[in-house]
Scaffold this motif. Structure first.
Motif, PDB file in Angstrom:
ATOM      1  N   SER A 282       0.830  -1.206   0.000  1.00 19.53           N
ATOM      2  CA  SER A 282       0.000   0.000   0.000  1.00 19.53           C
ATOM      3  C   SER A 282       0.863   1.253   0.000  1.00 19.53           C
ATOM      4  O   SER A 282       0.611   2.207  -0.748  1.00 19.53           O
ATOM      5  CB  SER A 282      -0.927  -0.007   1.216  1.00 19.53           C
ATOM      6  N   LYS A 283       1.918   1.248   0.825  1.00 16.59           N
ATOM      7  CA  LYS A 283       2.825   2.402   0.876  1.00 16.59           C
ATOM      8  C   LYS A 283       3.537   2.596  -0.464  1.00 16.59           C
ATOM      9  O   LYS A 283       3.682   3.727  -0.944  1.00 16.59           O
ATOM     10  CB  LYS A 283       3.852   2.198   1.988  1.00 16.59           C
ATOM     11  N   LEU A 284       3.963   1.475  -1.074  1.00 14.05           N
ATOM     12  CA  LEU A 284       4.655   1.572  -2.352  1.00 14.05           C
ATOM     13  C   LEU A 284       3.742   2.127  -3.429  1.00 14.05           C
ATOM     14  O   LEU A 284       4.121   3.027  -4.195  1.00 14.05           O
ATOM     15  CB  LEU A 284       5.184   0.195  -2.758  1.00 14.05           C
ATOM     16  N   LEU A 285       2.514   1.637  -3.506  1.00  7.79           N
ATOM     17  CA  LEU A 285       1.581   2.112  -4.527  1.00  7.79           C
ATOM     18  C   LEU A 285       1.261   3.593  -4.342  1.00  7.79           C
ATOM     19  O   LEU A 285       1.187   4.351  -5.318  1.00  7.79           O
ATOM     20  CB  LEU A 285       0.301   1.275  -4.481  1.00  7.79           C
ATOM     21  N   HIS A 286       1.068   4.008  -3.111  1.00  2.55           N
ATOM     22  CA  HIS A 286       0.761   5.417  -2.875  1.00  2.55           C
ATOM     23  C   HIS A 286       1.971   6.311  -3.165  1.00  2.55           C
ATOM     24  O   HIS A 286       1.820   7.453  -3.605  1.00  2.55           O
ATOM     25  CB  HIS A 286       0.255   5.615  -1.439  1.00  2.55           C
ATOM     26  N   ARG A 287       3.170   5.789  -2.923  1.00  4.97           N
ATOM     27  CA  ARG A 287       4.369   6.569  -3.267  1.00  4.97           C
ATOM     28  C   ARG A 287       4.482   6.717  -4.780  1.00  4.97           C
ATOM     29  O   ARG A 287       4.777   7.802  -5.292  1.00  4.97           O
ATOM     30  CB  ARG A 287       5.616   5.875  -2.711  1.00  4.97           C
ATOM     31  N   LEU A 288       4.226   5.631  -5.507  1.00  7.01           N
ATOM     32  CA  LEU A 288       4.247   5.708  -6.965  1.00  7.01           C
ATOM     33  C   LEU A 288       3.172   6.652  -7.483  1.00  7.01           C
ATOM     34  O   LEU A 288       3.375   7.367  -8.469  1.00  7.01           O
ATOM     35  CB  LEU A 288       4.063   4.315  -7.562  1.00  7.01           C
ATOM     36  N   ALA A 289       2.012   6.656  -6.813  1.00  8.49           N
ATOM     37  CA  ALA A 289       0.927   7.549  -7.215  1.00  8.49           C
ATOM     38  C   ALA A 289       1.318   9.007  -7.001  1.00  8.49           C
ATOM     39  O   ALA A 289       1.018   9.877  -7.838  1.00  8.49           O
ATOM     40  CB  ALA A 289      -0.342   7.211  -6.437  1.00  8.49           C
ATOM     41  N   ARG A 290       1.976   9.295  -5.875  1.00 14.05           N
ATOM     42  CA  ARG A 290       2.405  10.682  -5.608  1.00 14.05           C
ATOM     43  C   ARG A 290       3.399  11.159  -6.664  1.00 14.05           C
ATOM     44  O   ARG A 290       3.443  12.343  -6.983  1.00 14.05           O
ATOM     45  CB  ARG A 290       3.044  10.772  -4.224  1.00 14.05           C
ATOM     46  N   GLU A 291       4.198  10.226  -7.204  1.00 15.61           N
ATOM     47  CA  GLU A 291       5.171  10.588  -8.214  1.00 15.61           C
ATOM     48  C   GLU A 291       4.580  10.586  -9.616  1.00 15.61           C
ATOM     49  O   GLU A 291       5.281  10.845 -10.590  1.00 15.61           O
ATOM     50  CB  GLU A 291       6.361   9.615  -8.165  1.00 15.61           C
ATOM     51  N   GLY A 292       3.291  10.265  -9.740  1.00 13.62           N
ATOM     52  CA  GLY A 292       2.627  10.312 -11.036  1.00 13.62           C
ATOM     53  C   GLY A 292       2.899   9.129 -11.932  1.00 13.62           C
ATOM     54  O   GLY A 292       2.685   9.205 -13.147  1.00 13.62           O
ATOM     55  N   LEU A 293       3.372   8.015 -11.355  1.00 13.73           N
ATOM     56  CA  LEU A 293       3.709   6.842 -12.150  1.00 13.73           C
ATOM     57  C   LEU A 293       2.568   5.828 -12.214  1.00 13.73           C
ATOM     58  O   LEU A 293       2.523   5.009 -13.138  1.00 13.73           O
ATOM     59  CB  LEU A 293       4.968   6.175 -11.593  1.00 13.73           C
ATOM     60  N   VAL A 294       1.670   5.838 -11.241  1.00  6.87           N
ATOM     61  CA  VAL A 294       0.484   4.982 -11.248  1.00  6.87           C
ATOM     62  C   VAL A 294      -0.708   5.820 -10.801  1.00  6.87           C
ATOM     63  O   VAL A 294      -0.550   6.876 -10.179  1.00  6.87           O
ATOM     64  CB  VAL A 294       0.632   3.753 -10.310  1.00  6.87           C
ATOM     65  N   ASP A 295      -1.893   5.348 -11.141  1.00 10.37           N
ATOM     66  CA  ASP A 295      -3.087   5.999 -10.601  1.00 10.37           C
ATOM     67  C   ASP A 295      -4.113   4.935 -10.222  1.00 10.37           C
ATOM     68  O   ASP A 295      -4.022   3.785 -10.661  1.00 10.37           O
ATOM     69  CB  ASP A 295      -3.673   7.033 -11.566  1.00 10.37           C
ATOM     70  N   ASN A 296      -5.060   5.331  -9.419  1.00 10.65           N
ATOM     71  CA  ASN A 296      -6.056   4.404  -8.879  1.00 10.65           C
ATOM     72  C   ASN A 296      -7.425   4.806  -9.387  1.00 10.65           C
ATOM     73  O   ASN A 296      -8.077   5.707  -8.850  1.00 10.65           O
ATOM     74  CB  ASN A 296      -6.017   4.432  -7.346  1.00 10.65           C
ATOM     75  N   SER A 297      -7.887   4.121 -10.430  1.00  6.09           N
ATOM     76  CA  SER A 297      -9.185   4.461 -11.009  1.00  6.09           C
ATOM     77  C   SER A 297     -10.333   3.944 -10.156  1.00  6.09           C
ATOM     78  O   SER A 297     -11.491   4.234 -10.425  1.00  6.09           O
ATOM     79  CB  SER A 297      -9.293   3.867 -12.425  1.00  6.09           C
ATOM     80  N   GLY A 298     -10.017   3.188  -9.096  1.00  8.68           N
ATOM     81  CA  GLY A 298     -11.060   2.665  -8.223  1.00  8.68           C
ATOM     82  C   GLY A 298     -11.430   3.600  -7.090  1.00  8.68           C
ATOM     83  O   GLY A 298     -12.280   3.268  -6.254  1.00  8.68           O
ATOM     84  N   LEU A 299     -10.816   4.774  -7.028  1.00  4.30           N
ATOM     85  CA  LEU A 299     -11.110   5.703  -5.937  1.00  4.30           C
ATOM     86  C   LEU A 299     -12.553   6.170  -5.948  1.00  4.30           C
ATOM     87  O   LEU A 299     -13.112   6.516  -4.918  1.00  4.30           O
ATOM     88  CB  LEU A 299     -10.168   6.914  -6.023  1.00  4.30           C
TER      89      LEU A 299
END
Length: 339
Positions: A282-299
């Motif tokens: 979870s921490k890794l995914l959110h870090r990648l999201a903050r850097e603009g490398l992944v996004d979460n379309s399920g939000l």
């Protein structure tokens, strides 16, 4: 006909990282990127080992796992820059026939690279004159090799010339490029192509041929070169284009999983990345999201529904750069062997 090849590379520090995993290769690439950037900014003498460690965001032990000494790292950074230059110029040279066309194509490729990568231009053209030891010797090797390529034009030429003409032309071309870089003019470096070719051709083909070079039309845009330029930031900068800086084996597994199977929930990402700790993934995914490398379309889904993670365009560019150098495959194979 001579071929465009740099002198053989010393085994030295390259052997230190041979056989290591893709994650280790990425770490080495970050160190080299940091070193090149520092040398470009402050010069060789002021680029300390501690400064490199801070810029690369690695531990002291990690630094010395890749390089025995600070000087070895400097030499390796210079070597890396030369490899990048060779990867640009060699295919351009090989694709042409005839001495003038080959020299022109290789020179144009190099000028393009130096325009796009001012840090590499700074290292190879400006700062390299102050480098001693193995890196300094490599610079002299390159000048000798460039002179040999230029001298190849004498094979079918009857023009009188000094035995030192090729050496003077190679050194002179580098000096002209250096002056243009120091002037910080807005005119692109590629504008030097015709004038430099005129100078190189003159002793071997005479005045009419040199004048013809001055009037040559600019080379046509090469689609392959354009695609390569688009990837320059991620691949040739040692993946420094990745905002998060540190790209681990687990991160690469996450990138690969999202590329092949997205959208994925946290649990699914953890499974494919072989991460058992849900808090860690979870921490890794959110870090990648903050850097603009992944996004979460399920939000936008109702509470309790699974997340839906995907790679962003920036994430796909970083993944593509890693795949192009084979780092993903090597890291995955290494992880499977270790598992």
């Amino acid at each position: 006909m001579a071929s465009f090849m740099l002198p053989p590379m010393a085994s030295g520090d390259r052997a230190i990282s041979a056989g290591r995993s893709g994650a280790h290769e990425l770490q080495r690439a970050r160190i080299l990127t940091a070193t090149i950037g520092l040398i470009a900014e402050v010069g060789v003498t002021r680029t300390s080992g501690q400064a490199i460690i801070r810029r690369a965001r690695v531990s002291r032990s990690a630094f010395y796992a890749h390089f025995r000494t600070h000087d070895a790292c400097i030499a390796a950074a210079f070597e890396h820059a030369l490899e990048v230059a060779h990867e640009r110029a060699a295919p351009a040279y090989a694709a042409e026939r005839g001495w003038r066309s080959q020299i022109r194509a290789a020179l144009h490729a190099l000028l393009e690279l130096l325009e796009q990568r001012r840090d590499i231009a700074e290292l190879l053209i400006i700062r390299s004159a102050t480098v001693d030891g193995a890196a300094g010797e490599r610079r002299r090797d390159i000048l000798r090799r460039l002179a040999e390529l230029i001298e190849a034009g004498a094979n079918d030429s009857r023009a009188s010339r000094s035995p030192l003409a090729a050496q003077a032309l190679a050194a002179g071309a580098v000096s002209v490029i250096e002056v243009r870089l120091l002037e910080a003019r807005r005119e692109p470096l590629t504008a030097l192509l015709n004038p430099l070719m005129g100078i190189i051709v003159l002793p071997y083909r005479g005045g009419p041929a040199a004048a013809a070079e001055l009037k040559r039309a600019p080379p046509r845009a090469n689609p392959t070169s354009q695609r390569r330029s688009a990837r320059t930031g991620a691949r040739e900068r040692g993946f420094d284009a990745c905002p998060m800086g540190r790209v681990t084996y687990r991160t690469m597994r996450v990138f690969t999983a999202l590329h092949e199977r997205a959208p994925l929930s946290n649990v699914e990402v953890a499974k494919h990345a072989d991460v058992k700790d849900q808090g860690q993934i979870s921490k890794l995914l959110h870090r990648l999201a903050r850097e603009g490398l992944v996004d979460n379309s399920g939000l936008a889904q109702p509470s309790g529904h699974a997340n839906a993670w995907r790679l962003t365009d920036a994430g796909r560019q970083v993944l593509g750069a890693m795949e192009q150098d084979g780092l993903i495959a090597r890291a995955v194979r290494s992880g499977e062997q270790q598992g």
